[in-house]
Design a protein around this motif. Sequence first.
Motif, PDB file in Angstrom:
ATOM      1  N   LYS A  18     -32.415 -38.360 -51.406  1.00 50.81           N
ATOM      2  CA  LYS A  18     -31.796 -38.022 -52.947  1.00 50.81           C
ATOM      3  C   LYS A  18     -30.410 -38.522 -52.992  1.00 50.81           C
ATOM      4  O   LYS A  18     -30.376 -39.049 -53.617  1.00 50.81           O
ATOM      5  N   ILE A  19     -29.615 -38.888 -51.344  1.00 55.89           N
ATOM      6  CA  ILE A  19     -28.136 -39.542 -51.401  1.00 55.89           C
ATOM      7  C   ILE A  19     -28.736 -40.812 -52.598  1.00 55.89           C
ATOM      8  O   ILE A  19     -27.418 -41.584 -53.185  1.00 55.89           O
ATOM      9  N   SER A  20     -29.516 -41.669 -51.565  1.00 58.93           N
ATOM     10  CA  SER A  20     -30.090 -42.767 -51.435  1.00 58.93           C
ATOM     11  C   SER A  20     -30.558 -43.461 -53.254  1.00 58.93           C
ATOM     12  O   SER A  20     -29.831 -44.099 -53.533  1.00 58.93           O
ATOM     13  N   CYS A  21     -31.209 -42.708 -53.473  1.00 56.85           N
ATOM     14  CA  CYS A  21     -31.459 -42.513 -55.310  1.00 56.85           C
ATOM     15  C   CYS A  21     -30.089 -42.220 -55.410  1.00 56.85           C
ATOM     16  O   CYS A  21     -29.947 -43.364 -56.774  1.00 56.85           O
ATOM     17  N   ILE A  22     -29.504 -41.581 -55.977  1.00 54.80           N
ATOM     18  CA  ILE A  22     -28.286 -41.879 -56.173  1.00 54.80           C
ATOM     19  C   ILE A  22     -27.340 -43.179 -56.435  1.00 54.80           C
ATOM     20  O   ILE A  22     -27.111 -43.484 -57.202  1.00 54.80           O
ATOM     21  N   LEU A  23     -26.946 -42.779 -54.699  1.00 51.87           N
ATOM     22  CA  LEU A  23     -26.151 -44.494 -54.772  1.00 51.87           C
ATOM     23  C   LEU A  23     -27.288 -45.670 -55.576  1.00 51.87           C
ATOM     24  O   LEU A  23     -26.096 -46.286 -56.293  1.00 51.87           O
ATOM     25  N   THR A  24     -27.696 -45.987 -55.730  1.00 53.83           N
ATOM     26  CA  THR A  24     -29.065 -47.094 -56.099  1.00 53.83           C
ATOM     27  C   THR A  24     -29.089 -46.931 -57.592  1.00 53.83           C
ATOM     28  O   THR A  24     -28.672 -48.001 -58.712  1.00 53.83           O
ATOM     29  N   LYS A  25     -29.443 -45.413 -57.980  1.00 55.85           N
ATOM     30  CA  LYS A  25     -28.923 -45.735 -59.369  1.00 55.85           C
ATOM     31  C   LYS A  25     -27.902 -45.848 -60.259  1.00 55.85           C
ATOM     32  O   LYS A  25     -27.342 -45.749 -61.408  1.00 55.85           O
ATOM     33  N   ASN A  26     -26.630 -45.619 -59.368  1.00 52.29           N
ATOM     34  CA  ASN A  26     -25.453 -45.843 -60.043  1.00 52.29           C
ATOM     35  C   ASN A  26     -25.336 -47.500 -59.205  1.00 52.29           C
ATOM     36  O   ASN A  26     -23.090 -46.868 -59.079  1.00 52.29           O
ATOM     37  N   GLY A  27     -25.381 -47.929 -58.464  1.00 48.97           N
ATOM     38  CA  GLY A  27     -25.274 -49.603 -58.820  1.00 48.97           C
ATOM     39  C   GLY A  27     -24.904 -49.672 -57.511  1.00 48.97           C
ATOM     40  O   GLY A  27     -23.788 -50.672 -56.636  1.00 48.97           O
ATOM     41  N   ILE A  28     -24.545 -48.792 -56.454  1.00 51.52           N
ATOM     42  CA  ILE A  28     -24.234 -49.022 -55.039  1.00 51.52           C
ATOM     43  C   ILE A  28     -25.404 -48.790 -54.003  1.00 51.52           C
ATOM     44  O   ILE A  28     -26.006 -48.346 -54.033  1.00 51.52           O
ATOM     45  N   SER A  29     -24.667 -50.275 -52.870  1.00 53.84           N
ATOM     46  CA  SER A  29     -25.961 -49.828 -52.097  1.00 53.84           C
ATOM     47  C   SER A  29     -25.090 -49.445 -51.066  1.00 53.84           C
ATOM     48  O   SER A  29     -23.924 -49.519 -50.219  1.00 53.84           O
ATOM     49  N   TYR A  30     -26.206 -49.242 -50.116  1.00 50.20           N
ATOM     50  CA  TYR A  30     -25.741 -49.088 -48.726  1.00 50.20           C
ATOM     51  C   TYR A  30     -26.548 -49.773 -47.722  1.00 50.20           C
ATOM     52  O   TYR A  30     -27.032 -50.017 -47.910  1.00 50.20           O
ATOM     53  N   ASP A  31     -25.504 -48.958 -46.128  1.00 45.06           N
ATOM     54  CA  ASP A  31     -26.473 -50.406 -45.376  1.00 45.06           C
ATOM     55  C   ASP A  31     -27.522 -49.841 -44.560  1.00 45.06           C
ATOM     56  O   ASP A  31     -28.298 -51.207 -44.452  1.00 45.06           O
ATOM     57  N   HIS A  32     -27.096 -48.665 -43.946  1.00 45.16           N
ATOM     58  CA  HIS A  32     -27.617 -47.490 -43.470  1.00 45.16           C
ATOM     59  C   HIS A  32     -28.471 -46.165 -43.402  1.00 45.16           C
ATOM     60  O   HIS A  32     -27.219 -45.460 -43.964  1.00 45.16           O
ATOM     61  N   ILE A  33     -29.514 -45.645 -44.044  1.00 48.66           N
ATOM     62  CA  ILE A  33     -29.783 -44.255 -43.224  1.00 48.66           C
ATOM     63  C   ILE A  33     -30.016 -44.129 -41.891  1.00 48.66           C
ATOM     64  O   ILE A  33     -30.732 -44.544 -41.292  1.00 48.66           O
ATOM     65  N   CYS A  34     -29.175 -43.314 -41.145  1.00 48.57           N
ATOM     66  CA  CYS A  34     -28.499 -42.555 -40.310  1.00 48.57           C
ATOM     67  C   CYS A  34     -29.851 -41.082 -39.859  1.00 48.57           C
ATOM     68  O   CYS A  34     -29.369 -40.429 -41.365  1.00 48.57           O
ATOM     69  N   LYS A  35     -30.977 -40.677 -39.297  1.00 47.30           N
ATOM     70  CA  LYS A  35     -31.237 -39.005 -39.070  1.00 47.30           C
ATOM     71  C   LYS A  35     -30.670 -38.379 -37.556  1.00 47.30           C
ATOM     72  O   LYS A  35     -30.874 -37.161 -37.685  1.00 47.30           O
ATOM     73  N   THR A  36     -30.040 -39.340 -36.865  1.00 49.74           N
ATOM     74  CA  THR A  36     -29.482 -38.607 -35.827  1.00 49.74           C
ATOM     75  C   THR A  36     -28.141 -39.183 -35.342  1.00 49.74           C
ATOM     76  O   THR A  36     -27.705 -39.845 -36.197  1.00 49.74           O
ATOM     77  N   GLY A  37     -27.656 -38.202 -34.775  1.00 55.16           N
ATOM     78  CA  GLY A  37     -26.350 -38.154 -34.593  1.00 55.16           C
ATOM     79  C   GLY A  37     -26.164 -39.751 -33.556  1.00 55.16           C
ATOM     80  O   GLY A  37     -25.434 -40.376 -33.895  1.00 55.16           O
ATOM     81  N   ALA A  38     -27.296 -40.142 -32.542  1.00 55.61           N
ATOM     82  CA  ALA A  38     -27.005 -41.058 -31.246  1.00 55.61           C
ATOM     83  C   ALA A  38     -27.365 -42.290 -32.402  1.00 55.61           C
ATOM     84  O   ALA A  38     -26.678 -43.147 -32.038  1.00 55.61           O
ATOM     85  N   ASN A  39     -27.815 -42.053 -33.429  1.00 58.84           N
ATOM     86  CA  ASN A  39     -28.483 -43.352 -34.352  1.00 58.84           C
ATOM     87  C   ASN A  39     -27.206 -43.981 -35.214  1.00 58.84           C
ATOM     88  O   ASN A  39     -27.006 -44.955 -35.681  1.00 58.84           O
ATOM     89  N   LEU A  40     -26.453 -42.990 -35.726  1.00 54.31           N
ATOM     90  CA  LEU A  40     -25.579 -43.004 -36.448  1.00 54.31           C
ATOM     91  C   LEU A  40     -24.207 -44.040 -35.643  1.00 54.31           C
ATOM     92  O   LEU A  40     -23.352 -44.590 -35.819  1.00 54.31           O
ATOM     93  N   ARG A  41     -24.025 -43.499 -34.298  1.00 52.24           N
ATOM     94  CA  ARG A  41     -23.119 -43.685 -33.078  1.00 52.24           C
ATOM     95  C   ARG A  41     -23.230 -45.409 -33.686  1.00 52.24           C
ATOM     96  O   ARG A  41     -22.359 -46.374 -32.869  1.00 52.24           O
ATOM     97  N   LYS A  42     -24.524 -45.212 -33.569  1.00 49.50           N
ATOM     98  CA  LYS A  42     -25.368 -47.039 -33.104  1.00 49.50           C
ATOM     99  C   LYS A  42     -25.216 -48.084 -34.367  1.00 49.50           C
ATOM    100  O   LYS A  42     -23.995 -49.064 -33.785  1.00 49.50           O
TER     101      LYS A  42
END
Length: 174
Positions: A18-42
């Motif tokens: 949902k968040i990625s669709c909202i950003l993309t629809k508004n012309g904002i690109s994102y770099d990563h999607i993380c699903k765990t704290g360890a992945n976010l830290r990385k």
Amino acid sequence: MSKKNIIIAFSSDKICNKISCILTKNGISYDHICKTGANLRKCCSYYENGIILCGASFVDEPTHNIIEDFYEDFIFLLLGSADKINMHNDEKVYKISTPIKQEDIISGIDMAYYKSYENIKNKNYKIIEKAKSLLMLYNHFTETEAHKYIQKKSMHTGRKNIDIAKLIIDKYKK
């Protein structure tokens, strides 16, 4: 100025989508999607700064641990129910409580981006000041001479002042 270094971090695939669709629809690109704290830290280790849209906790660790470790470099937009996000009683995060509208997320990112830009400017200022201090100490420059030296090197090499300042600091560390 384009928005970059945006990380979406939620345990739920549904929320990430949902968040990625909202950003993309508004012309904002994102770099990563993380699903765990360890992945976010990385992911955080790849960047010097950025914006993180996240929930109150992950399966493997609470979000506040990550906030404590990275709040100086990243702006956190905490999304979720009021009771969960209000557990974070500090000024290190911006909070958006449910129900969340698309406009809330976009304006939150705009606000976070402005704050992130200000943080970068302040860090760069401190680095340049440190480089000038080193030039003054080791080369007996006045502050004005140190400033002009950095500017001159910047113009001659085609690099930014901040890059020249970092090189000066590295030179005198050795």
